[in-house]
Design a protein around this motif. Structure first.
Motif, PDB file in Angstrom:
ATOM      1  N   LYS A   1     -73.279  41.431 -22.705  1.00  0.00           N
ATOM      2  CA  LYS A   1     -73.862  42.237 -23.468  1.00  0.00           C
ATOM      3  C   LYS A   1     -73.523  42.389 -24.799  1.00  0.00           C
ATOM      4  CE  LYS A   1     -76.476  45.920 -20.591  1.00  0.00           C
ATOM      5  NZ  LYS A   1     -76.312  47.228 -20.198  1.00  0.00           N
ATOM      6  N   ALA A   2     -72.800  42.288 -24.957  1.00  0.00           N
ATOM      7  CA  ALA A   2     -71.501  42.011 -26.013  1.00  0.00           C
ATOM      8  C   ALA A   2     -71.958  41.570 -27.056  1.00  0.00           C
ATOM      9  CB  ALA A   2     -69.977  42.096 -25.692  1.00  0.00           C
ATOM     10  N   GLN A   3     -72.146  39.949 -25.929  1.00  0.00           N
ATOM     11  CA  GLN A   3     -72.501  38.459 -26.294  1.00  0.00           C
ATOM     12  C   GLN A   3     -73.289  38.243 -26.502  1.00  0.00           C
ATOM     13  OE1 GLN A   3     -71.225  35.793 -23.542  1.00  0.00           O
ATOM     14  NE2 GLN A   3     -69.485  35.828 -23.559  1.00  0.00           N
ATOM     15  N   VAL A   4     -74.780  39.563 -26.926  1.00  0.00           N
ATOM     16  CA  VAL A   4     -76.474  39.010 -26.735  1.00  0.00           C
ATOM     17  C   VAL A   4     -76.628  39.139 -28.187  1.00  0.00           C
ATOM     18  CG1 VAL A   4     -78.327  40.476 -27.319  1.00  0.00           C
ATOM     19  CG2 VAL A   4     -76.902  40.515 -25.149  1.00  0.00           C
ATOM     20  N   PRO A   5     -75.660  40.261 -29.241  1.00  0.00           N
ATOM     21  CA  PRO A   5     -75.724  39.490 -30.766  1.00  0.00           C
ATOM     22  C   PRO A   5     -75.837  38.313 -31.021  1.00  0.00           C
ATOM     23  CG  PRO A   5     -75.180  41.609 -30.516  1.00  0.00           C
ATOM     24  CD  PRO A   5     -74.756  40.744 -29.479  1.00  0.00           C
ATOM     25  N   ASP A   6     -74.625  37.446 -30.568  1.00  0.00           N
ATOM     26  CA  ASP A   6     -74.317  35.866 -30.759  1.00  0.00           C
ATOM     27  C   ASP A   6     -74.888  35.073 -30.169  1.00  0.00           C
ATOM     28  OD1 ASP A   6     -71.828  36.459 -32.195  1.00  0.00           O
ATOM     29  OD2 ASP A   6     -70.767  36.871 -31.023  1.00  0.00           O
ATOM     30  N   LEU A   7     -75.810  35.463 -29.039  1.00  0.00           N
ATOM     31  CA  LEU A   7     -77.099  34.492 -28.304  1.00  0.00           C
ATOM     32  C   LEU A   7     -78.122  34.419 -29.798  1.00  0.00           C
ATOM     33  CD1 LEU A   7     -76.640  35.192 -25.121  1.00  0.00           C
ATOM     34  CD2 LEU A   7     -76.017  33.421 -25.648  1.00  0.00           C
ATOM     35  N   ALA A   8     -78.195  36.264 -29.903  1.00  0.00           N
ATOM     36  CA  ALA A   8     -79.405  35.790 -30.502  1.00  0.00           C
ATOM     37  C   ALA A   8     -79.647  35.386 -32.008  1.00  0.00           C
ATOM     38  CB  ALA A   8     -79.581  37.606 -30.855  1.00  0.00           C
ATOM     39  N   ARG A   9     -78.146  35.263 -32.274  1.00  0.00           N
ATOM     40  CA  ARG A   9     -78.692  34.742 -33.396  1.00  0.00           C
ATOM     41  C   ARG A   9     -78.565  32.917 -33.123  1.00  0.00           C
ATOM     42  NH1 ARG A   9     -74.831  38.473 -35.184  1.00  0.00           N
ATOM     43  NH2 ARG A   9     -73.229  37.824 -34.181  1.00  0.00           N
ATOM     44  N   SER A  10     -78.420  32.488 -32.246  1.00  0.00           N
ATOM     45  CA  SER A  10     -78.209  31.026 -32.136  1.00  0.00           C
ATOM     46  C   SER A  10     -79.507  30.960 -31.200  1.00  0.00           C
ATOM     47  CB  SER A  10     -76.739  30.818 -30.543  1.00  0.00           C
ATOM     48  OG  SER A  10     -75.690  31.282 -31.134  1.00  0.00           O
ATOM     49  N   ILE A  11     -80.865  31.527 -30.560  1.00  0.00           N
ATOM     50  CA  ILE A  11     -82.056  31.491 -31.039  1.00  0.00           C
ATOM     51  C   ILE A  11     -82.510  30.839 -31.521  1.00  0.00           C
ATOM     52  CG2 ILE A  11     -83.634  31.604 -29.613  1.00  0.00           C
ATOM     53  CD1 ILE A  11     -81.811  33.414 -27.588  1.00  0.00           C
TER      54      ILE A  11
END
Length: 433
Positions: free
Chosen positions: A130-140
């Motif tokens: 869950k902590a990595q979700v913001p970074d994943l969203a930006r990558s998408i």
């Protein structure tokens, strides 16, 4: 004395024969140009018909496909849109993680399930994911905003439009449309609709100028004959010859007046412009209705109708506007040239002097003029109701209905015929009543 009278008569015959030859040439050219104009205008109205433009699946598919293609390829996310999209993507990812976590928390029924659950809880830390979700969203978002991905997305969208061509009913219609336009391109030696319209507009302009030129040349010949009557008004020995030759000019006028187009009805949408997905879509010169007819053309159409009343009207126009004028002209010549017995024949005298009240040539002239005035006003009013001017939608209609040179020639025949009838009453050696 006979030689003195013969020479002016020969000169008169020679001069009027030359003038009649010119009149015949001008009339032939006018007839040919009228038919040519009708063919070109029919082709122009066909390729610009609303069925192949505003109401065409092919046109709409190309317009919408082009807009979607440009919108996808050149789409740029603003900072505000990226923030909103970031929030949306994060919420989706969190929802997926929560759903997966809920599935793991379910109590397993088998030994294998218990071992799998223990392994997942030991090695998978949902808090870290869950902590990595913001970074994943930006990558998408970055990945989706990449030009290569936009191209792939554009190709995917275009593929959906291409699937329309595989629909049987639409596909057959498109094939027929393409065949029509290919034939038109080949006929006029062009490669696109824009070139075709430019070529047709140029041809129509040139034909129109030539038509009116030959029309006025014909009228100039008729005016020359009438001037000659005034000049020779006291040379009674030449009146018979001059009148017979004058009749030939009338026959030429009648032939062209009956066969050349008299009225042309042309209604179209000049401009239709509206905004679709942020872009302007325009349709130009969309023909709603086109028709061009001569008197003979009207008679032909009426006689070919299945309804009895239409056939009856066609026969009446044929008799009173075509056959009666021909009989009248022929009878005047027979009356003037023949001996008293034939000249005084009831039928000949009737057609020569009294059939005018039964002839509808002058009525046809007035009827066509009134039809033009009434129809023109009606079309202007009706088309004006369609006009719309706004920021998102502009619709401008136009009425190109017009009288044609055939109408001018037919009017000239009617007036010329009246003048000849009046002249005959003064020069006839027999009783005109």
């Amino acid at each position: 004395m006979k030689t003195q009278n013969l020479l002016p008569k020969l000169l008169l015959i020679l001069g009027l024969t030359v003038l009649l030859g010119l009149e015949g040439f001008f009339s032939w050219r006018l007839h040919e140009l009228s038919a040519k104009q009708e063919t070109i205008k029919l082709d122009h109205s066909t390729v610009n018909n609303i069925s192949y433009g505003l109401l065409s699946v092919d046109q709409w598919r190309d317009e919408v496909a082009g807009i979607v293609n440009r919108q996808v390829k050149h789409f740029q996310l603003t900072s505000k849109q990226k923030k909103e999209l970031q929030t949306e993507v994060e919420s989706v990812l969190y929802a997926l993680i929560n759903k997966a976590e809920a599935m793991v928390e379910k109590k397993p029924q088998s030994l294998v399930g218990k071992i799998r659950k223990a392994a997942i809880k030991t090695f998978v830390k949902t808090d870290k994911i869950k902590a990595q979700v913001p970074d994943l969203a930006r990558s998408i978002i970055t990945k989706a905003d990449n030009p290569n991905q936009k191209t792939k997305l554009s190709n995917l969208a275009m593929g959906k439009f291409t699937q329309l061509q595989h629909t049987e009913s639409i596909d057959s219609t498109l094939r027929a449309n393409h065949a029509l336009f290919d034939n038109m391109y080949h006929k006029y030696g062009v490669h696109s609709k824009e070139q075709l319209n430019q070529k047709l507009d140029g041809l129509l302009q040139a034909v129109r100028v030539e038509m009116y030129r030959y029309c006025f040349f014909m009228l100039a010949c008729i005016l020359a004959v009438l001037v000659l009557w005034w000049v020779l008004r006291k040379r009674t020995e030449l009146h018979g010859t001059l009148f017979i030759l004058s009749l030939l000019f009338a026959f030429v006028l009648l032939a062209v007046g009956l066969s050349a187009s008299m009225i042309e009805v042309d209604c179209r949408i000049k401009t239709l412009d509206f905004v679709l997905l942020g872009e302007h879509v325009s349709f130009k010169d969309q023909v709603l209705f086109y028709e061009s007819k001569s008197i003979l053309g009207v008679v032909e159409v009426l006689v070919k109708q299945p309804a009895i009343d239409s056939i009856a009207v066609g026969i009446l126009i044929l008799c009173f506007s075509i056959l009666f004028p021909v009989m009248k002209l022929s009878s005047t010549g027979i009356h003037l040239l023949s001996k008293r017995k034939l000249a005084e024949n009831r039928v000949i005298k009737y057609f020569a002097f009294q059939s005018g009240k039964w002839s509808m040539a002058d009525v046809i002239v007035i009827a066509i003029l009134m039809t033009y005035i009434g129809l023109n006003g009606l079309l202007d009013k009706q088309l004006a109701m369609l006009n719309i001017r706004g920021d998102d939608l502009t619709l401008i209609t136009t009425n190109n209905t017009a009288l044609q040179p055939g109408y001018i020639i037919f009017i000239s025949f009617v007036l010329y015929g009246l003048i000849l009838s009046t002249i005959l009453k003064y020069i006839t050696p027999y009783n005109a009543h």
